[in-house]
Design a protein around this motif. Structure first.
Motif, PDB file in Angstrom:
ATOM      1  N   PRO A  91       0.804  -1.233   0.000  1.00 13.88           N
ATOM      2  CA  PRO A  91       0.000   0.000   0.000  1.00 13.88           C
ATOM      3  C   PRO A  91       0.830   1.274   0.000  1.00 13.88           C
ATOM      4  N   GLU A  92       1.978   1.283   0.691  1.00 15.43           N
ATOM      5  CA  GLU A  92       2.808   2.487   0.712  1.00 15.43           C
ATOM      6  C   GLU A  92       3.386   2.771  -0.672  1.00 15.43           C
ATOM      7  N   ARG A  93       3.773   1.721  -1.380  1.00 16.01           N
ATOM      8  CA  ARG A  93       4.285   1.894  -2.745  1.00 16.01           C
ATOM      9  C   ARG A  93       3.180   2.390  -3.668  1.00 16.01           C
ATOM     10  N   ALA A  94       1.977   1.898  -3.463  1.00 17.41           N
ATOM     11  CA  ALA A  94       0.847   2.361  -4.272  1.00 17.41           C
ATOM     12  C   ALA A  94       0.567   3.831  -4.024  1.00 17.41           C
ATOM     13  N   GLU A  95       0.677   4.258  -2.761  1.00 22.80           N
ATOM     14  CA  GLU A  95       0.450   5.670  -2.453  1.00 22.80           C
ATOM     15  C   GLU A  95       1.556   6.535  -3.052  1.00 22.80           C
ATOM     16  N   PHE A  96       2.787   6.025  -3.037  1.00 18.30           N
ATOM     17  CA  PHE A  96       3.885   6.726  -3.699  1.00 18.30           C
ATOM     18  C   PHE A  96       3.592   6.882  -5.193  1.00 18.30           C
ATOM     19  N   THR A  97       3.061   5.824  -5.816  1.00 21.80           N
ATOM     20  CA  THR A  97       2.699   5.868  -7.232  1.00 21.80           C
ATOM     21  C   THR A  97       1.618   6.915  -7.472  1.00 21.80           C
ATOM     22  N   ARG A  98       0.618   6.920  -6.601  1.00 13.46           N
ATOM     23  CA  ARG A  98      -0.467   7.905  -6.727  1.00 13.46           C
ATOM     24  C   ARG A  98       0.085   9.324  -6.647  1.00 13.46           C
ATOM     25  N   THR A  99       0.971   9.561  -5.689  1.00 16.36           N
ATOM     26  CA  THR A  99       1.568  10.892  -5.525  1.00 16.36           C
ATOM     27  C   THR A  99       2.347  11.304  -6.770  1.00 16.36           C
ATOM     28  N   GLN A 100       3.119  10.375  -7.328  1.00 17.10           N
ATOM     29  CA  GLN A 100       3.900  10.672  -8.520  1.00 17.10           C
ATOM     30  C   GLN A 100       2.999  10.977  -9.718  1.00 17.10           C
ATOM     31  N   LEU A 101       1.907  10.254  -9.838  1.00 15.55           N
ATOM     32  CA  LEU A 101       0.968  10.516 -10.932  1.00 15.55           C
ATOM     33  C   LEU A 101       0.397  11.929 -10.834  1.00 15.55           C
ATOM     34  N   LEU A 102      -0.023  12.316  -9.633  1.00 13.54           N
ATOM     35  CA  LEU A 102      -0.642  13.623  -9.461  1.00 13.54           C
ATOM     36  C   LEU A 102       0.366  14.756  -9.586  1.00 13.54           C
ATOM     37  N   LYS A 103       1.645  14.473  -9.357  1.00 18.01           N
ATOM     38  CA  LYS A 103       2.679  15.471  -9.604  1.00 18.01           C
ATOM     39  C   LYS A 103       2.827  15.755 -11.095  1.00 18.01           C
ATOM     40  N   ARG A 104       2.528  14.755 -11.903  1.00 18.80           N
ATOM     41  CA  ARG A 104       2.774  14.857 -13.338  1.00 18.80           C
ATOM     42  C   ARG A 104       1.571  15.357 -14.127  1.00 18.80           C
ATOM     43  N   ALA A 105       0.372  15.150 -13.594  1.00 15.98           N
ATOM     44  CA  ALA A 105      -0.825  15.584 -14.322  1.00 15.98           C
ATOM     45  C   ALA A 105      -1.998  15.679 -13.359  1.00 15.98           C
ATOM     46  N   ALA A 106      -2.938  16.572 -13.659  1.00 13.70           N
ATOM     47  CA  ALA A 106      -4.119  16.778 -12.814  1.00 13.70           C
ATOM     48  C   ALA A 106      -5.225  15.825 -13.260  1.00 13.70           C
ATOM     49  N   PHE A 107      -5.046  14.528 -12.970  1.00 13.51           N
ATOM     50  CA  PHE A 107      -6.049  13.537 -13.344  1.00 13.51           C
ATOM     51  C   PHE A 107      -7.340  13.767 -12.569  1.00 13.51           C
ATOM     52  N   ARG A 108      -8.455  13.423 -13.193  1.00 10.70           N
ATOM     53  CA  ARG A 108      -9.757  13.569 -12.536  1.00 10.70           C
ATOM     54  C   ARG A 108      -9.805  12.768 -11.242  1.00 10.70           C
ATOM     55  N   GLU A 109      -9.217  11.561 -11.274  1.00 14.31           N
ATOM     56  CA  GLU A 109      -9.214  10.698 -10.099  1.00 14.31           C
ATOM     57  C   GLU A 109      -8.069   9.700 -10.230  1.00 14.31           C
ATOM     58  N   VAL A 110      -7.407   9.423  -9.104  1.00 15.81           N
ATOM     59  CA  VAL A 110      -6.451   8.321  -9.046  1.00 15.81           C
ATOM     60  C   VAL A 110      -6.933   7.380  -7.955  1.00 15.81           C
ATOM     61  N   MET A 111      -7.422   6.232  -8.356  1.00 16.59           N
ATOM     62  CA  MET A 111      -7.999   5.246  -7.443  1.00 16.59           C
ATOM     63  C   MET A 111      -6.965   4.165  -7.140  1.00 16.59           C
TER      64      MET A 111
END
Length: 278
Positions: free
Chosen positions: A237-257
């Motif tokens: 789960p911590e790695r998944a949250e890191f992935t989510r954070t990196q995604l949102l740093k790169r683009a303003a996605f509507r949602e990252v689930m």
């Protein structure tokens, strides 16, 4: 018109959707050294991952029977079915055979089957879109058209913590796997429109691999403000949250689930793997 979304158990639906009566999960069976594990609510991920680690053999999966799918096609007027890639499993073919069996006994019915050409988070994307479209009031044929269009434009990516599964199933030699693990090399993988697995890149270190993977996602997904991205993780789960954070740093996605993997996805992603679809 009432609707139902039937998925196989490689579709890692969030908990609230598994409880939603509009969804029905048809389980696959996992096999480790002759031990059979049903991929349903009884699945014990920790026990499964232990068995995989201790086995010299590659774990296998057995797809649902056509009869299991036929039985799932009851209870609604419109049935949307999402399966694991036909290049990885016979689940899609079983779903098609199940439709034929159903119609032999009951006559024609609105049953649309989508080969996701993906797995895990890719199936989640299509299943959630099916519900959104069905709830919007679109007619069955229009929903089918939109799902097909979306599937053709969907991208799937994944990073693995360990290459043991690739070595066990023959995609890498023991020497290649040993050298890659010793050097900390992590391949960044993806899938094409036919669901075939491709190596996109490779870097040293799992965090670097995740950052490189999210670079691909941000570069290839157009109009991020309109898009949902699904991140599935196997026991990290911590790695998944890191992935989510990196995604949102790169683009303003509507949602990252973020969702955890169930059995079949745990087989493919292995302990510590992350799968993204958008």
């Amino acid at each position: 018109m009432s609707y139902k979304i039937v998925v196989d158990s490689c579709c890692d639906l969030p908990v609230e959707k598994r409880r939603d009566p509009h969804f029905q999960v048809v389980p696959l069976t996992l096999i480790v050294d002759g031990h059979h594990i049903i991929d349903d609510e009884t699945f014990d991920q920790a026990d499964f991952l232990r068995r995989v680690r201790e086995s010299p053999n590659c774990p296998r999966s057995s797809c649902p029977s056509p009869e299991s799918y036929r039985n799932a096609y009851q209870g609604a007027d419109d049935i949307y079915v999402v399966t694991l890639s036909g290049n990885l499993s016979g689940s899609y073919n079983s779903a098609v055979q199940g439709k034929l069996l159903y119609e032999e006994d009951n006559g024609s019915k609105n049953i649309f089957i989508v080969d996701s050409c993906s797995a895990s988070s890719g199936e989640v994307q299509i299943a959630l879109l099916a519900q959104e479209l069905a709830e919007s009031g679109l007619e069955f044929a229009q929903v089918c058209k939109r799902l097909t269009e979306y599937r053709l434009g969907m991208h799937t990516y994944f990073v693995l913590e360990t290459l043991d599964s690739l070595q066990k199933n023959g995609r890498l030699s023991k020497v290649q796997a040993f050298v890659a693990n010793a050097l900390g090399i992590k391949p960044v993988m993806g899938a094409n429109q036919e669901g075939e697995i491709l190596k996109l890149d490779q870097v040293r270190g799992i965090n670097n691999a995740i950052m490189r993977m999210t670079d691909y996602v941000a570069r290839e997904l157009m109009d991020p403000g309109t898009r949902r991205v699904v991140v599935a993780h196997c026991n990290c789960p911590e790695r998944a949250e890191f992935t989510r954070t990196q995604l949102l740093k790169r683009a303003a996605f509507r949602e990252v689930m973020v969702v955890p993997t169930a059995g079949v996805s745990s087989l493919y992603a292995c302990d510590g793997g992350v799968v993204i679809a958008g």
